[in-house]
Design an enzyme around this catalytic site. Structure first.
Site, PDB file in Angstrom:
ATOM      1  N   MET A 181       0.820  -1.213   0.000  1.00  0.00           N
ATOM      2  CA  MET A 181       0.000   0.000   0.000  1.00  0.00           C
ATOM      3  C   MET A 181       0.861   1.273   0.000  1.00  0.00           C
ATOM      4  O   MET A 181       0.434   2.325  -0.425  1.00  0.00           O
ATOM      5  CB  MET A 181      -0.943   0.006   1.202  1.00  0.00           C
TER       6      MET A 181
ATOM      7  N   GLU B 176      -6.603  -3.499   8.965  1.00  0.00           N
ATOM      8  CA  GLU B 176      -6.422  -4.153  10.274  1.00  0.00           C
ATOM      9  C   GLU B 176      -4.933  -4.433  10.438  1.00  0.00           C
ATOM     10  O   GLU B 176      -4.467  -5.544  10.262  1.00  0.00           O
ATOM     11  CB  GLU B 176      -7.275  -5.419  10.409  1.00  0.00           C
TER      12      GLU B 176
ATOM     13  N   GLU C  78       2.844  -2.802  14.970  1.00  0.00           N
ATOM     14  CA  GLU C  78       3.068  -3.488  13.700  1.00  0.00           C
ATOM     15  C   GLU C  78       3.096  -2.485  12.551  1.00  0.00           C
ATOM     16  O   GLU C  78       2.882  -2.841  11.399  1.00  0.00           O
ATOM     17  CB  GLU C  78       2.050  -4.617  13.521  1.00  0.00           C
TER      18      GLU C  78
END
Lengths: 538, 538
Positions: free
Chosen positions: A323, A338, A347
């Site tokens: 992305m 998520e 993360e």
């Protein structure tokens, strides 16, 4: 001293007085020379409370707080993992906060004295409500109960036995052990415990087991990992609720058939958020165009199969890309992701969503819209010893994902870092620094801090939350265990002294890491300086 | 940041306020990534004393004790050895005890402010007696002096320059630096320092250098070692005095020609005690028969040569044996030995003399007749870092012989273990345990204890002493440096809190060792449990 089998233990008498240096030294020598000798130090469950001065005198120089005796003893013995506690449970119990400390300690047995029992209306031994609650907690922590002392109740027949036996006399030759009525009562308490919920049963084997956190950016997740996470229906229902609300807010009813909302799932994995998005569209009657962006080629293959299987080809476009690099053909109304770890941003959700924000419309919505990490000082002899067993610095400076069980939570959680998406600030910076001051309740007494439990709470959209912060966790969700940040040397905090922690989120061009330290009551080294032990790759 | 050469340093501005966590973290990051960058943290030499409350307010939230600022900073930076201190010396100085702490710290520079200078009768800058003394101590500790600030004295010409220069004006272009008069004064202080005594000069290269203690029982000493020790004339003169006194006490004048005293030198080495004994006999006119017992075959060869060379064949019998095994042909009146280590009993004198006592007459004399070890808590960043550099437990649990220099002695010495010879107790036991409670003077402020300096004092005979205990050392003796017992984690002691230390002397059939721990203000592990890291072989 006889040779003990690994599963047996040697019960050591309670130290006399608070300082027990010589005793501890002798025990330490034995522990040093034996690889499997288990030693249980007997310690009375006692703590002087304000106003107990009379009581205290009567104890004749006995320790004010028996936890401190234990703490001294085990510090002298270097936290030896073969050294455990057997607690003598007496008639009166100290404050709930002070009792809580023991749940972070290796308590193996609770020795309940017969004179700690009350007598019920039928003359049978029973325990006070507080004792019952304590015992239940002990059972939950695999602490075995031992009855000790003289027979102090006239009824010899336990409640379970009374129906079948008519012989009531003081000759115990036939009737078994004279203390059996106490044992029956304790057994009864055990049996009336609520069964463990399904999820807790499933997680039993994970209790206090250290797991390295994922590196989802650097590594590609395995199919098994996806499969586990996809089973967390609660989580995806929350996402579905959030997406539904966002769709309703964005598209009024009158435009529901004319306007198509562009929704991009960034980090689509094997498709659970795509499904949740399509469910939300169905539920709200809104028209959706979905881009599913995923960098893991293995997941992309599964995603293609799913789209074909479900017949979503006209709605869903699969993009095999990171992305942060993808050149999107149009801008999104809603960005769904998520990417959260146990500690929220750990993360690298902030870095990923900053990258994805390029293709979000200026009035677009990010789900989640914000998330906050939380910190809480804990006692956990088990986790500390497991980290220490590696005998290196790196493990002490690595946060671990862990289902916390044998711990004492010493103070309420405090928020650490918050990230908001989209981030419209002119200079985006995901580095953070914060200073937290924890006040451990005075009636806890002194406490040993082995490290910090980390949690997160995320706002998906408006009032739709998702998280594991202990006071407001999303029920029945199992995707995240807490995270544990160790201290290289446990810090003893005395009543009235605040515990001050400093926490940094740092980044370079290739990685993100945390540094942390304690500044009060005494200074620890800065942990994980420059990310030397632990970092997450960008 | 520019690349620094190893011998240059980066001067860091003084932290603002007592807690400087964020500052320390940044410096720590730089220290972590550089192998030779020296950092000097500037710290004002300031400590709030009782009654200074006005002063304190005027400092506007400045630290009460700048040593604490330094201590926090270096703890956060893990005692990094590249981090040092530059002290700003101001007009008023804190208490002598609190100043003392800095001598255990890596102070590299003293920045003396011009307004810390007074003006003498001739208008020249000078320093108060206390400042002078401090500066002299700094010079003794290789701390460089730096003058800083505005010209605050009207006389521009320094005392040494005034004779040759008549020009007195405020134009400094020709006359050199405007602060040179301060520099001249500081140079004058340096020059008027007493020169180092011969012995100190000789020992310069040993300062703060860790040496493993000898194992004289297990290993045989080398010729070089004997040669060094034999040069210690002061020591052997003390022995000679003790033997003379013992001979005079034992043999009245009227029996001096009729009675021959049997004297045994146990551990005779290459003969210095044999010589001292014969000198004592000559001096007192007593008749002597000497047995020289020595286990080291190399030393025995030299001993034979000595006896032949000196013509002692009729008086001295050489016995090549371990005193613990020797079957003596007769019993001794006097047993002379030099088996003491820096900590008295640490080279196993008690065990050896217990063995030799078999052949001492029941009314016989042992020289030494007793010895006591002493302990003193010290700050020594240098020694701590040198021990830590080995990155293992064993070095932290090994006592080192070391010429202590860059240390702060935090409290007076206290006696640890005493051994008396001959030992007529029915159950001889050389195991010992003691608990010491040190009170650090309140005006010291907080202090960091890196470990303990160990010393000994021996009574050779009656009032003839020998030892290195700092309040009563035998002058000009160089055979022993102190011994240093480390702590694995330095302990911070706050004013009013006692420092409690426990010390054990343990033994098995093959070895002797010490164990030690701190019990207050916080518990350390028991060090060297079961002699796992350090022991002396029997």
């Amino acid at each position: 001293m006889a040779v003990c089998k690994p599963w047996s233990a040697c019960l050591l008498p309670a130290p006399k007085g608070r300082v027990c240096t010589n005793y501890a030294r002798c025990v330490n020598q034995i522990l040093q020379s034996s690889n499997n000798m288990q030693m249980w130090l007997r310690v009375p469950l006692r703590k002087h409370e304000d106003g107990d001065s009379m009581d205290d005198q009567s104890l004749g120089g006995d320790p004010i707080d028996s936890w401190e005796t234990w703490n001294s003893f085990r510090l002298l013995c270097e936290h030896n993992s073969q050294l455990s506690v057997a607690l003598d449970v007496l008639g009166s119990l100290p404050s709930t906060n002070s009792l809580g400390r023991w749940f972070g300690e290796p308590v193996r047995a609770a020795i309940i004295h017969t004179n700690a029992f009350l007598t019920n209306a039928r003359g049978h031994p029973c325990l006070s409500k507080r004792h019952q609650k304590l015992l239940t907690s002990f059972f939950n922590h695999s602490v075995q109960a031992i009855i000790s002392g003289e027979l102090a109740h006239s009824v010899l027949v336990g409640p379970l036995e009374s129906a079948t036996s008519n012989a009531v006399n003081h000759d115990n030759s036939d009737l078994g052990h004279p203390l059996r009525s106490y044992l029956y009562y304790v057994g009864y308490l055990y049996q009336k415990m609520d069964p463990l919920p399904q999820q807790e049963l499933y997680e039993l084997s994970y209790r206090d087991f250290l797991q390295s956190p994922l590196q989802p950016l650097m590594d590609n997740l395995e199919a098994q990992t996806y499969e586990t996470f996809e089973k967390d229906t609660v989580k995806y229902l929350q996402y579905q609720r959030a997406i539904s609300k966002a769709l309703l807010d964005r598209i009024p009813d009158e435009k529901s058939s004319s306007v198509t909302t562009v929704l991009m799932v960034v980090g689509a994995g094997r498709g659970p958020l795509v499904r949740a998005s399509l469910e939300a569209a169905k539920e709200t009657g809104r028209k959706l165009k979905v881009y599913a962006v995923e960098k893991n080629p293995n997941a992309v293959i599964t995603l293609h199969s799913l789209v074909k299987l479900e017949g979503w080809e006209n709605i869903v476009t699969i993009v095999a890309s990171d992305m942060r690099q993808w050149d999107a053909p149009e801008k999104a109304d809603i960005l769904v992701s998520e990417l959260l770890g146990s500690f929220g941003d750990n993360e690298l959700s902030p870095e990923c969503l900053d990258g994805a924000q390029r293709f979000l419309k200026s009035d677009g919505i990010s789900i989640p819209s914000s998330y906050t990490s939380f910190f809480q000082p804990i006692t956990s002899t088990k986790l500390y010893n497991d980290v220490k067993a590696h005998r290196d610095l790196a493990h002490f400076e690595t946060p671990y994902v862990v289902k916390l069980h044998k711990i004492a939570r010493l103070a309420p959680c405090q928020p650490v870092f918050t990230f908001v998406h989209p981030d419209h600030s002119p200079t985006k910076d995901n580095q953070r620094y914060t200073k937290l001051k924890f006040e451990i309740p005075d009636d806890t007494g002194s406490a040993l801090v082995h490290g910090f439990a980390g949690y997160f709470d995320a706002t998906l959209y408006k009032d739709v939350h998702l998280g594991i912060e202990p006071t407001m966790p999303t029920p029945n969700m199992f995707s995240w265990f807490p995270i544990f940040f160790s201290l290289r040397t446990p810090v003893c905090v005395r009543p009235g002294t605040p515990l001050e922690v400093h926490m940094w989120r740092c980044s370079s061009s290739t990685k993100v890491w945390y540094e942390w330290c304690v500044a009060s009551p005494s200074e620890s080294p800065v942990h994980n300086s420059k990310g030397r032990s632990y970092w997450v790759g960008l």
